[in-house]
Design a protein around this motif. Structure first.
Motif, PDB file in Angstrom:
ATOM      1  N   UNK A 201      43.603  41.806  53.365  1.00 46.94           N
ATOM      2  CA  UNK A 201      44.592  42.876  53.487  1.00 46.94           C
ATOM      3  C   UNK A 201      44.993  43.455  52.138  1.00 46.94           C
ATOM      4  N   UNK A 202      44.403  42.919  51.051  1.00 44.27           N
ATOM      5  CA  UNK A 202      44.678  43.454  49.729  1.00 44.27           C
ATOM      6  C   UNK A 202      45.953  42.949  49.089  1.00 44.27           C
ATOM      7  N   UNK A 203      46.477  41.817  49.565  1.00 50.82           N
ATOM      8  CA  UNK A 203      47.696  41.239  48.991  1.00 50.82           C
ATOM      9  C   UNK A 203      47.359  40.637  47.635  1.00 50.82           C
ATOM     10  N   UNK A 204      48.073  41.036  46.579  1.00 47.30           N
ATOM     11  CA  UNK A 204      47.689  40.632  45.222  1.00 47.30           C
ATOM     12  C   UNK A 204      48.011  39.168  44.934  1.00 47.30           C
ATOM     13  N   UNK A 205      49.060  38.624  45.549  1.00 50.47           N
ATOM     14  CA  UNK A 205      49.406  37.216  45.331  1.00 50.47           C
ATOM     15  C   UNK A 205      49.141  36.404  46.595  1.00 50.47           C
ATOM     16  N   UNK A 206      47.932  36.574  47.125  1.00 48.03           N
ATOM     17  CA  UNK A 206      47.582  35.990  48.424  1.00 48.03           C
ATOM     18  C   UNK A 206      47.774  34.478  48.430  1.00 48.03           C
ATOM     19  N   UNK A 207      47.365  33.794  47.372  1.00 45.27           N
ATOM     20  CA  UNK A 207      47.444  32.332  47.378  1.00 45.27           C
ATOM     21  C   UNK A 207      48.887  31.851  47.242  1.00 45.27           C
ATOM     22  N   UNK A 208      49.700  32.581  46.504  1.00 37.60           N
ATOM     23  CA  UNK A 208      51.123  32.222  46.416  1.00 37.60           C
ATOM     24  C   UNK A 208      51.795  32.383  47.779  1.00 37.60           C
ATOM     25  N   UNK A 209      51.497  33.486  48.463  1.00 39.45           N
ATOM     26  CA  UNK A 209      52.077  33.703  49.790  1.00 39.45           C
ATOM     27  C   UNK A 209      51.564  32.680  50.796  1.00 39.45           C
TER      28      UNK A 209
ATOM     29  N   UNK B 160      48.651  33.021  60.782  1.00 44.16           N
ATOM     30  CA  UNK B 160      49.058  34.162  61.601  1.00 44.16           C
ATOM     31  C   UNK B 160      50.312  34.835  61.062  1.00 44.16           C
ATOM     32  N   UNK B 161      51.231  34.023  60.504  1.00 38.57           N
ATOM     33  CA  UNK B 161      52.548  34.553  60.125  1.00 38.57           C
ATOM     34  C   UNK B 161      52.658  34.951  58.662  1.00 38.57           C
ATOM     35  N   UNK B 162      51.736  34.485  57.822  1.00 34.99           N
ATOM     36  CA  UNK B 162      51.837  34.758  56.387  1.00 34.99           C
ATOM     37  C   UNK B 162      51.930  36.247  56.054  1.00 34.99           C
ATOM     38  N   UNK B 163      51.191  37.135  56.750  1.00 33.27           N
ATOM     39  CA  UNK B 163      51.320  38.571  56.431  1.00 33.27           C
ATOM     40  C   UNK B 163      52.608  39.211  56.973  1.00 33.27           C
ATOM     41  N   UNK B 164      53.463  38.404  57.604  1.00 36.15           N
ATOM     42  CA  UNK B 164      54.695  38.908  58.228  1.00 36.15           C
ATOM     43  C   UNK B 164      54.401  40.053  59.204  1.00 36.15           C
ATOM     44  N   UNK B 165      53.591  39.770  60.204  1.00 38.94           N
ATOM     45  CA  UNK B 165      53.157  40.825  61.124  1.00 38.94           C
ATOM     46  C   UNK B 165      54.282  41.260  62.052  1.00 38.94           C
ATOM     47  N   UNK B 166      54.168  42.482  62.540  1.00 44.60           N
ATOM     48  CA  UNK B 166      55.129  42.996  63.517  1.00 44.60           C
ATOM     49  C   UNK B 166      54.907  42.362  64.881  1.00 44.60           C
ATOM     50  N   UNK B 167      53.668  41.881  65.127  1.00 42.44           N
ATOM     51  CA  UNK B 167      53.290  41.341  66.436  1.00 42.44           C
ATOM     52  C   UNK B 167      52.684  39.961  66.260  1.00 42.44           C
ATOM     53  N   UNK B 168      53.136  39.014  67.080  1.00 42.33           N
ATOM     54  CA  UNK B 168      52.512  37.703  67.187  1.00 42.33           C
ATOM     55  C   UNK B 168      51.974  37.534  68.601  1.00 42.33           C
ATOM     56  N   UNK B 169      50.710  37.159  68.713  1.00 41.29           N
ATOM     57  CA  UNK B 169      50.091  36.872  69.998  1.00 41.29           C
ATOM     58  C   UNK B 169      49.661  35.413  69.994  1.00 41.29           C
ATOM     59  N   UNK B 170      49.975  34.687  71.052  1.00 35.66           N
ATOM     60  CA  UNK B 170      49.646  33.261  71.116  1.00 35.66           C
ATOM     61  C   UNK B 170      49.038  32.941  72.474  1.00 35.66           C
TER      62      UNK B 170
END
Length: 222
Positions: free
Chosen positions: A115-123, A157-167
């Motif tokens: 997704x292009x997150x610059x601090x992916x490993x920190x997040x 699933x939750x690390x990108x802080x998505x608007x939608x969670x599907x389980x």
């Protein structure tokens, strides 16, 4: 009222079988509002998981329309759907779908990197700490219990802080104690990120924790 997160209108899904087409979903229509938690319930074979896959753009509806966050998923090809899901949707499966050759940290960081997150490993590390696995970042899936693997899948699933969670039956492969802990964690993460949650479950006790249930029978809303 704000626009629905999901708008389903006369959704159909037919798959090819040995004896011809099999109708899996037969004209399903309903909306899901922002922040709502919906349980998809019904007997095995009623179409619950197929409906969730259609809502996540992992299966293409063969009729009707599926709109998510104002975008018509039925108009998108696979590449466009994958781009749409990035950062917007987190999906948790019954079987954890972790990459066996990657550590917990790498499994969680990979979609963030895509997704292009610059601090992916920190997040990713922060997400693993949130699910109680800060001490397991360097472990591989084979070195973890089923409950721990599902926690990694939740963090991913939750690390990108998505608007939608599907389980999709996220506790189906876990014992009752681990299953209850995972569901508590899923609801906590929903609250933390303000996500809209749609989950497939056979568990009536879990369904009553949701804002409402959509019961399916034979591919239709019962």
């Amino acid at each position: 009222m704000s626009d629905p997160v999901f708008h389903l209108s006369n959704v159909m899904l037919s798959l090819k079988g040995n004896a011809g087409p099999v109708d899996i979903l037969r004209g399903i229509s309903f909306d899901v509002q922002p922040g709502e938690t919906i349980a998809l319930t019904g007997p095995s074979g009623s179409g619950k998981s197929s409906l969730l896959m259609v809502m996540g753009g992992l299966e293409q509806a063969t009729g009707g329309t599926v709109t998510a966050l104002g975008q018509n998923l039925t108009d998108m090809n696979e590449d466009a759907l994958a781009r749409f899901r990035l950062g917007r949707m987190g999906i948790v499966f019954q079987s954890f779908h972790l990459i066996p050759t990657m550590t917990a940290l790498e499994n969680v960081a990979t979609p963030l990197e895509l997704a292009g997150v610059h601090d992916a490993f920190d997040q990713a590390e922060a997400a693993l700490k949130t699910v109680g696995l800060g001490h397991r970042t360097g472990h591989y899936p084979s070195q973890m219990s089923g409950g721990e693997q599902q926690r990694v899948a939740l963090a991913r699933a939750c690390a990108p802080r998505p608007a939608i969670l599907l389980a999709d039956e996220p506790t189906g492969n876990l014992d009752s104690v681990n299953g209850a802990a995972i569901m508590d964690l899923l609801f906590d993460l929903r609250d933390q990120y303000g996500a809209t949650l749609v989950l497939v479950t056979h568990d009536p006790a879990l369904a009553v924790r949701c804002d409402r249930s959509v019961a399916l029978a034979d591919g239709q809303v019962a």
